[in-house]
Design a protein around this motif. Sequence first.
Motif, PDB file in Angstrom:
ATOM      1  N   VAL A 178       0.884  -1.174   0.000  1.00  0.00           N
ATOM      2  CA  VAL A 178       0.000   0.000   0.000  1.00  0.00           C
ATOM      3  C   VAL A 178       0.918   1.218   0.000  1.00  0.00           C
ATOM      4  O   VAL A 178       1.540   1.537   1.006  1.00  0.00           O
ATOM      5  CB  VAL A 178      -0.963  -0.003   1.207  1.00  0.00           C
ATOM      6  N   TRP A 179       0.981   1.921  -1.115  1.00  0.00           N
ATOM      7  CA  TRP A 179       2.069   2.876  -1.365  1.00  0.00           C
ATOM      8  C   TRP A 179       1.505   4.235  -1.772  1.00  0.00           C
ATOM      9  O   TRP A 179       0.693   4.325  -2.692  1.00  0.00           O
ATOM     10  CB  TRP A 179       2.927   2.322  -2.497  1.00  0.00           C
ATOM     11  N   GLY A 180       1.962   5.272  -1.092  1.00  0.00           N
ATOM     12  CA  GLY A 180       1.618   6.626  -1.515  1.00  0.00           C
ATOM     13  C   GLY A 180       2.383   6.965  -2.782  1.00  0.00           C
ATOM     14  O   GLY A 180       3.596   7.182  -2.743  1.00  0.00           O
ATOM     15  N   LYS A 181       1.692   7.014  -3.910  1.00  0.00           N
ATOM     16  CA  LYS A 181       2.379   7.112  -5.209  1.00  0.00           C
ATOM     17  C   LYS A 181       2.971   8.489  -5.476  1.00  0.00           C
ATOM     18  O   LYS A 181       3.787   8.641  -6.388  1.00  0.00           O
ATOM     19  CB  LYS A 181       1.422   6.731  -6.340  1.00  0.00           C
ATOM     20  N   ASN A 182       2.592   9.506  -4.694  1.00  0.00           N
ATOM     21  CA  ASN A 182       3.120  10.854  -4.914  1.00  0.00           C
ATOM     22  C   ASN A 182       4.321  11.160  -4.021  1.00  0.00           C
ATOM     23  O   ASN A 182       4.755  12.311  -3.947  1.00  0.00           O
ATOM     24  CB  ASN A 182       2.024  11.891  -4.646  1.00  0.00           C
ATOM     25  N   ASP A 183       4.851  10.154  -3.372  1.00  0.00           N
ATOM     26  CA  ASP A 183       5.973  10.321  -2.457  1.00  0.00           C
ATOM     27  C   ASP A 183       7.230  10.723  -3.225  1.00  0.00           C
ATOM     28  O   ASP A 183       7.652  10.030  -4.158  1.00  0.00           O
ATOM     29  CB  ASP A 183       6.207   9.002  -1.712  1.00  0.00           C
ATOM     30  N   THR A 184       7.831  11.836  -2.826  1.00  0.00           N
ATOM     31  CA  THR A 184       9.076  12.293  -3.441  1.00  0.00           C
ATOM     32  C   THR A 184      10.263  11.473  -2.959  1.00  0.00           C
ATOM     33  O   THR A 184      11.223  11.251  -3.706  1.00  0.00           O
ATOM     34  CB  THR A 184       9.319  13.779  -3.103  1.00  0.00           C
ATOM     35  N   ILE A 185      10.208  11.008  -1.713  1.00  0.00           N
ATOM     36  CA  ILE A 185      11.336  10.307  -1.105  1.00  0.00           C
ATOM     37  C   ILE A 185      11.409   8.866  -1.594  1.00  0.00           C
ATOM     38  O   ILE A 185      12.457   8.402  -2.050  1.00  0.00           O
ATOM     39  CB  ILE A 185      11.226  10.372   0.426  1.00  0.00           C
ATOM     40  N   PHE A 186      10.303   8.152  -1.495  1.00  0.00           N
ATOM     41  CA  PHE A 186      10.223   6.787  -2.005  1.00  0.00           C
ATOM     42  C   PHE A 186       9.083   6.716  -3.020  1.00  0.00           C
ATOM     43  O   PHE A 186       7.960   6.321  -2.680  1.00  0.00           O
ATOM     44  CB  PHE A 186      10.008   5.791  -0.859  1.00  0.00           C
ATOM     45  N   PRO A 187       9.358   7.124  -4.255  1.00  0.00           N
ATOM     46  CA  PRO A 187       8.309   7.163  -5.281  1.00  0.00           C
ATOM     47  C   PRO A 187       7.856   5.759  -5.672  1.00  0.00           C
ATOM     48  O   PRO A 187       8.464   4.745  -5.290  1.00  0.00           O
ATOM     49  CB  PRO A 187       8.994   7.871  -6.448  1.00  0.00           C
ATOM     50  N   ALA A 188       6.802   5.733  -6.462  1.00  0.00           N
ATOM     51  CA  ALA A 188       6.220   4.461  -6.872  1.00  0.00           C
ATOM     52  C   ALA A 188       7.171   3.619  -7.718  1.00  0.00           C
ATOM     53  O   ALA A 188       6.941   2.412  -7.882  1.00  0.00           O
ATOM     54  CB  ALA A 188       4.915   4.706  -7.628  1.00  0.00           C
ATOM     55  N   ASP A 189       8.250   4.233  -8.218  1.00  0.00           N
ATOM     56  CA  ASP A 189       9.272   3.459  -8.941  1.00  0.00           C
ATOM     57  C   ASP A 189       9.809   2.320  -8.090  1.00  0.00           C
ATOM     58  O   ASP A 189      10.280   1.301  -8.612  1.00  0.00           O
ATOM     59  CB  ASP A 189      10.442   4.359  -9.343  1.00  0.00           C
ATOM     60  N   GLY A 190       9.759   2.493  -6.763  1.00  0.00           N
ATOM     61  CA  GLY A 190      10.245   1.455  -5.862  1.00  0.00           C
ATOM     62  C   GLY A 190       9.201   0.438  -5.481  1.00  0.00           C
ATOM     63  O   GLY A 190       9.542  -0.586  -4.869  1.00  0.00           O
ATOM     64  N   ALA A 191       7.951   0.686  -5.828  1.00  0.00           N
ATOM     65  CA  ALA A 191       6.873  -0.246  -5.476  1.00  0.00           C
ATOM     66  C   ALA A 191       6.739  -1.364  -6.497  1.00  0.00           C
ATOM     67  O   ALA A 191       6.631  -2.551  -6.127  1.00  0.00           O
ATOM     68  CB  ALA A 191       5.554   0.511  -5.347  1.00  0.00           C
ATOM     69  N   HIS A 192       6.758  -1.013  -7.772  1.00  0.00           N
ATOM     70  CA  HIS A 192       6.517  -2.004  -8.829  1.00  0.00           C
ATOM     71  C   HIS A 192       7.517  -3.156  -8.830  1.00  0.00           C
ATOM     72  O   HIS A 192       7.118  -4.314  -9.074  1.00  0.00           O
ATOM     73  CB  HIS A 192       6.509  -1.311 -10.194  1.00  0.00           C
ATOM     74  N   PRO A 193       8.823  -2.915  -8.576  1.00  0.00           N
ATOM     75  CA  PRO A 193       9.777  -4.027  -8.654  1.00  0.00           C
ATOM     76  C   PRO A 193       9.508  -5.159  -7.677  1.00  0.00           C
ATOM     77  O   PRO A 193       9.964  -6.294  -7.913  1.00  0.00           O
ATOM     78  CB  PRO A 193      11.130  -3.357  -8.364  1.00  0.00           C
ATOM     79  N   TYR A 194       8.785  -4.905  -6.603  1.00  0.00           N
ATOM     80  CA  TYR A 194       8.452  -5.999  -5.682  1.00  0.00           C
ATOM     81  C   TYR A 194       7.763  -7.151  -6.414  1.00  0.00           C
ATOM     82  O   TYR A 194       7.930  -8.324  -6.050  1.00  0.00           O
ATOM     83  CB  TYR A 194       7.530  -5.500  -4.572  1.00  0.00           C
ATOM     84  N   LEU A 195       7.000  -6.817  -7.445  1.00  0.00           N
ATOM     85  CA  LEU A 195       6.231  -7.847  -8.151  1.00  0.00           C
ATOM     86  C   LEU A 195       7.127  -8.789  -8.941  1.00  0.00           C
ATOM     87  O   LEU A 195       6.698  -9.889  -9.298  1.00  0.00           O
ATOM     88  CB  LEU A 195       5.197  -7.185  -9.069  1.00  0.00           C
TER      89      LEU A 195
END
Length: 295
Positions: free
Chosen positions: A238-255
């Motif tokens: 569950v990821w805040g996609k507008n995060d400047t520090i940890f952007p959504a670029d870091g969420a997708h690779p988990y898959l």
Amino acid sequence: MTDPGSIPVTHYRTAKVEDVNVFYREAGPASAPVVLLLHGFPTSSHMFRNLIPLLADRYRVIAPDYPGFGGSDAPDHRTFAYTFAHYADIVDGLLSRLGVDRYAMYVMDYGAPVGYRLALKHPERVSALIVQNGNAYEEGLKAFWDPIKAYWREDTPERREALAFLVAPETTKFQYVDGVADVTRIDPDNWLHDQVLLDRPGNKDIQLDLFRDYGTNVPLYPQFQAFFRERKPPTLIVWGKNDTIFPADGAHPYLRDLPDAELHLLDTGHFALEDKLDVMAPMIRDFLDRNDGGG
């Protein structure tokens, strides 16, 4: 009318680990499946204050503060190692004190390397993962990290002092409001509370030590990813996609490593629980219930 007896009570406790007083919040039945909540920077277990009662009717919820944060001791950085490896050891020691040997982990920001290091120590103990803006892939370290990476490459007083803005009041507030559509949903007490703790004598050096040490997490990313692939814990992202520090670029690779993970990108920023609790709590509760708390 809600029966007051049905509202879980949170207890605020302290345990001695390695001669350091570690503060933690705890709620829920002692025999229930454990959910371990690991906080980020610049906050503490305070970030989970609203989530804890929503889980604690069925789960034993434990949310510690790392040394240097929240209600835990903050020893002088010249005599205490402020490293992510040490934090994992401290959390491990606390769990041992509490008799906990299996848990679902909610990891956010700093909580990710702390939790994943803990998972490398005891992979069999991790029953499930909830990931909220917590990085384990180099794709997630974007432009915000450039001055921090410069410090990793060149450990000089100049590089260190260049990061002082990260503990300044305007940056603390930024982390709560950036990327949030409706800032009236964000309690200003958050950044006021965090800043008072950041401004304690000696705390700036603690935080600068941690910014430097964060670089030791990156070489471990392949080991974190191997843990995901090999253990395949049930995972909710569950990821805040507008995060400047940890952007959504870091969420997708988990898959890549957890193809069965449930991924939800939310229209918010870094501290997603502050304005999206009404969305996230039912997701988290449903995920834990379907996985029996991961237990």
